[in-house]
Design a protein around this motif. Structure first.
Motif, PDB file in Angstrom:
ATOM      1  N   CYS A 149      -7.026  -5.024   5.822  1.00  0.00           N
ATOM      2  CA  CYS A 149      -6.408  -4.908   7.168  1.00  0.00           C
ATOM      3  C   CYS A 149      -7.231  -5.844   7.998  1.00  0.00           C
ATOM      4  O   CYS A 149      -8.216  -5.898   7.794  1.00  0.00           O
ATOM      5  CB  CYS A 149      -6.191  -3.679   7.933  1.00  0.00           C
ATOM      6  SG  CYS A 149      -5.643  -3.786   9.574  1.00  0.00           S
ATOM      7  N   THR A 160       3.269  -7.023  12.818  1.00  0.00           N
ATOM      8  CA  THR A 160       4.276  -6.315  12.987  1.00  0.00           C
ATOM      9  C   THR A 160       4.181  -6.175  14.733  1.00  0.00           C
ATOM     10  O   THR A 160       3.378  -5.713  15.051  1.00  0.00           O
ATOM     11  CB  THR A 160       4.189  -4.778  12.528  1.00  0.00           C
ATOM     12  OG1 THR A 160       4.395  -4.962  11.215  1.00  0.00           O
ATOM     13  CG2 THR A 160       5.220  -4.030  13.117  1.00  0.00           C
ATOM     14  N   ALA A 197       3.884  -0.142  11.646  1.00  0.00           N
ATOM     15  CA  ALA A 197       3.016  -0.999  10.637  1.00  0.00           C
ATOM     16  C   ALA A 197       2.973  -0.570   9.539  1.00  0.00           C
ATOM     17  O   ALA A 197       3.009  -1.270   8.267  1.00  0.00           O
ATOM     18  CB  ALA A 197       1.395  -1.019  11.314  1.00  0.00           C
ATOM     19  N   ALA A 247       3.995  -2.855   6.143  1.00  0.00           N
ATOM     20  CA  ALA A 247       2.786  -3.233   5.253  1.00  0.00           C
ATOM     21  C   ALA A 247       3.385  -2.850   3.914  1.00  0.00           C
ATOM     22  O   ALA A 247       2.905  -3.543   2.923  1.00  0.00           O
ATOM     23  CB  ALA A 247       1.702  -2.375   5.543  1.00  0.00           C
ATOM     24  N   MET A 303      -2.858  -7.622   5.676  1.00  0.00           N
ATOM     25  CA  MET A 303      -1.852  -7.647   6.572  1.00  0.00           C
ATOM     26  C   MET A 303      -2.494  -7.634   8.141  1.00  0.00           C
ATOM     27  O   MET A 303      -3.552  -7.134   8.058  1.00  0.00           O
ATOM     28  CB  MET A 303      -0.649  -6.305   6.572  1.00  0.00           C
ATOM     29  CG  MET A 303       0.327  -6.653   7.776  1.00  0.00           C
ATOM     30  SD  MET A 303       1.665  -5.497   7.632  1.00  0.00           S
ATOM     31  CE  MET A 303       2.526  -5.508   8.970  1.00  0.00           C
ATOM     32  N   SER A 359      -3.259  -6.735  11.868  1.00  0.00           N
ATOM     33  CA  SER A 359      -3.000  -5.646  12.899  1.00  0.00           C
ATOM     34  C   SER A 359      -3.239  -6.409  14.226  1.00  0.00           C
ATOM     35  O   SER A 359      -4.243  -7.083  14.534  1.00  0.00           O
ATOM     36  CB  SER A 359      -3.924  -4.684  12.747  1.00  0.00           C
ATOM     37  OG  SER A 359      -4.277  -3.889  13.948  1.00  0.00           O
ATOM     38  N   GLN A 407      -2.276   0.110  14.592  1.00  0.00           N
ATOM     39  CA  GLN A 407      -1.649  -0.208  13.500  1.00  0.00           C
ATOM     40  C   GLN A 407      -2.535  -0.183  12.338  1.00  0.00           C
ATOM     41  O   GLN A 407      -2.098  -0.159  11.116  1.00  0.00           O
ATOM     42  CB  GLN A 407      -1.111  -1.731  13.758  1.00  0.00           C
ATOM     43  CG  GLN A 407      -0.107  -2.084  14.524  1.00  0.00           C
ATOM     44  CD  GLN A 407       0.345  -3.364  14.773  1.00  0.00           C
ATOM     45  OE1 GLN A 407      -0.118  -4.236  14.713  1.00  0.00           O
ATOM     46  NE2 GLN A 407       1.726  -3.729  15.162  1.00  0.00           N
ATOM     47  N   ILE A 458      -1.613   0.394   8.305  1.00  0.00           N
ATOM     48  CA  ILE A 458      -1.741  -0.778   7.120  1.00  0.00           C
ATOM     49  C   ILE A 458      -2.590  -0.573   5.862  1.00  0.00           C
ATOM     50  O   ILE A 458      -2.061  -0.831   4.885  1.00  0.00           O
ATOM     51  CB  ILE A 458      -2.134  -2.337   7.998  1.00  0.00           C
ATOM     52  CG1 ILE A 458      -1.100  -2.693   8.918  1.00  0.00           C
ATOM     53  CG2 ILE A 458      -2.469  -3.297   7.033  1.00  0.00           C
ATOM     54  CD1 ILE A 458      -1.581  -3.686   9.702  1.00  0.00           C
TER      55      ILE A 458
END
Length: 329
Positions: free
Chosen positions: A21, A223, A231, A235, A247, A249, A254, A258
């Motif tokens: 993340c 997202t 999220a 993910a 991914m 955040s 989130q 993730i």
């Protein structure tokens, strides 16, 4: 790992292990909050200080100095922090690069550059960063994350991915959709269409494939739904359908979703331990387990599961620690 394992498993080329993340923070108070959260979290995640979208228009230099001051005042928590600068055609880009590397280069783990378009542009950027890092006596050049968010970049993904000095390829979906001037509906930046629209799916597939080919980490876009559940869902789809392993955040809620979605399933970790234990006893030859055949390719897969689990902060049985001590297996 002993010689038999080395000869049977060969060298596994995979991206450097970095957190799943990447949390963005722009305003100084949000940067401070993110750094504090990062310190107490039981799992690793990166904090990216956003100079591009985080700065009020007309106050870009003041914003840079404010967020650097926040970073300098915050105790070093031993975890990774990066900065997203302005695009290469911005009048602020060169100033930000020099300022950041001079004032806080030793605290940074990477620099993210938005709106790149071609490999030559990225090569010049990497060269500039390497020169500045040498000038300010950093022990190593800062890795570069490139944000691909226009049609030219998607067309040039493979040549961009081949540039030395990169760590990730990042998808900027919102800007990419906007480039199509209404040909792609705005709903394609959200679930479920962003995982179904043909042009978007093609871009995601190309980005993730090129990243993995060159040993980089593919990072998925944001997202817009500011919930843990949203999220986690996005993910998981990004990982399972397209092979993304990281991914963005944009809200603290989130982060946990993730990390959970990108982390190995505990059942897969348990299976990896069972398979590798038998494989080691068989001196890394083929084995049968629960009615199925496993061989060296299977072992490489399960070694990556253990490595990802360790990196996510999941407990790994002590007897399997020697499997994942090396970057390449």
């Amino acid at each position: 790992m002993h010689d038999i394992a080395q000869s049977r498993l060969h060298t596994l080329s995979r991206p450097k292990s970095i957190p799943f993340c990447e949390h963005y923070a722009g305003a100084p108070r949000y940067v401070a909050k993110a750094l504090s959260h990062q310190t107490i979290a039981t799992y690793p995640f990166d904090v990216t200080i956003d100079l591009e979208d985080g700065a009020p228009i007309g106050q870009e230099r003041a914003h840079l100095e404010e967020v650097v001051a926040v970073l300098s005042e915050h105790p070093d928590n031993g975890r990774r922090v990066g900065v997203r600068i302005h695009s290469l055609d911005s009048r602020f880009c060169d100033y930000e690069l020099e300022w950041l590397i001079r004032h806080c280069g030793s605290r940074l783990s990477y620099l993210t550059v938005p709106k790149v378009t071609c490999a030559d542009q990225v090569k010049a950027l990497v060269s500039t960063i390497q020169r500045l890092c040498r000038s300010y006596r950093l022990p190593a050049p800062l890795p570069v994350h490139v944000l691909l968010e226009n049609r030219q970049a998607i067309r040039n993904i493979w040549s961009i991915a081949a540039v030395e000095g990169l760590e990730t390829l990042d998808l900027g979906l919102v800007d990419l959709v906007a480039e199509y001037a209404g040909a792609i509906p705005v709903s394609a930046i959200e679930y479920p269409l962003q995982f179904e629209h043909g042009i978007i799916c093609q871009a995601k597939t190309e980005l993730a494939t090129a990243a993995h080919y060159y040993g980089l980490t593919p990072a998925h876009s944001v997202t817009l739904e500011l919930t843990r559940e949203g999220a986690l869902r996005d993910a998981r789809l990004a990982r399972e359908r397209f092979g993304f392993t990281r991914m963005y955040s944009i809200h603290p809620q989130q982060i946990d979703g993730i990390v959970q979605a990108m982390s190995p399933d505990p059942n897969d970790v348990a299976q990896a331990c069972s398979v590798l234990e038998l494989a080691e006893k068989a001196q890394w030859g083929p084995i049968g387990w629960q009615g199925k055949l496993y061989d060296a390719a299977s072992y490489r897969y399960y070694l990556s599961i253990l490595d990802n689990a360790r990196h996510a902060g999941q407990p790994i049985p002590q007897q399997f620690g020697h499997f994942i001590q090396q970057e390449s297996i």
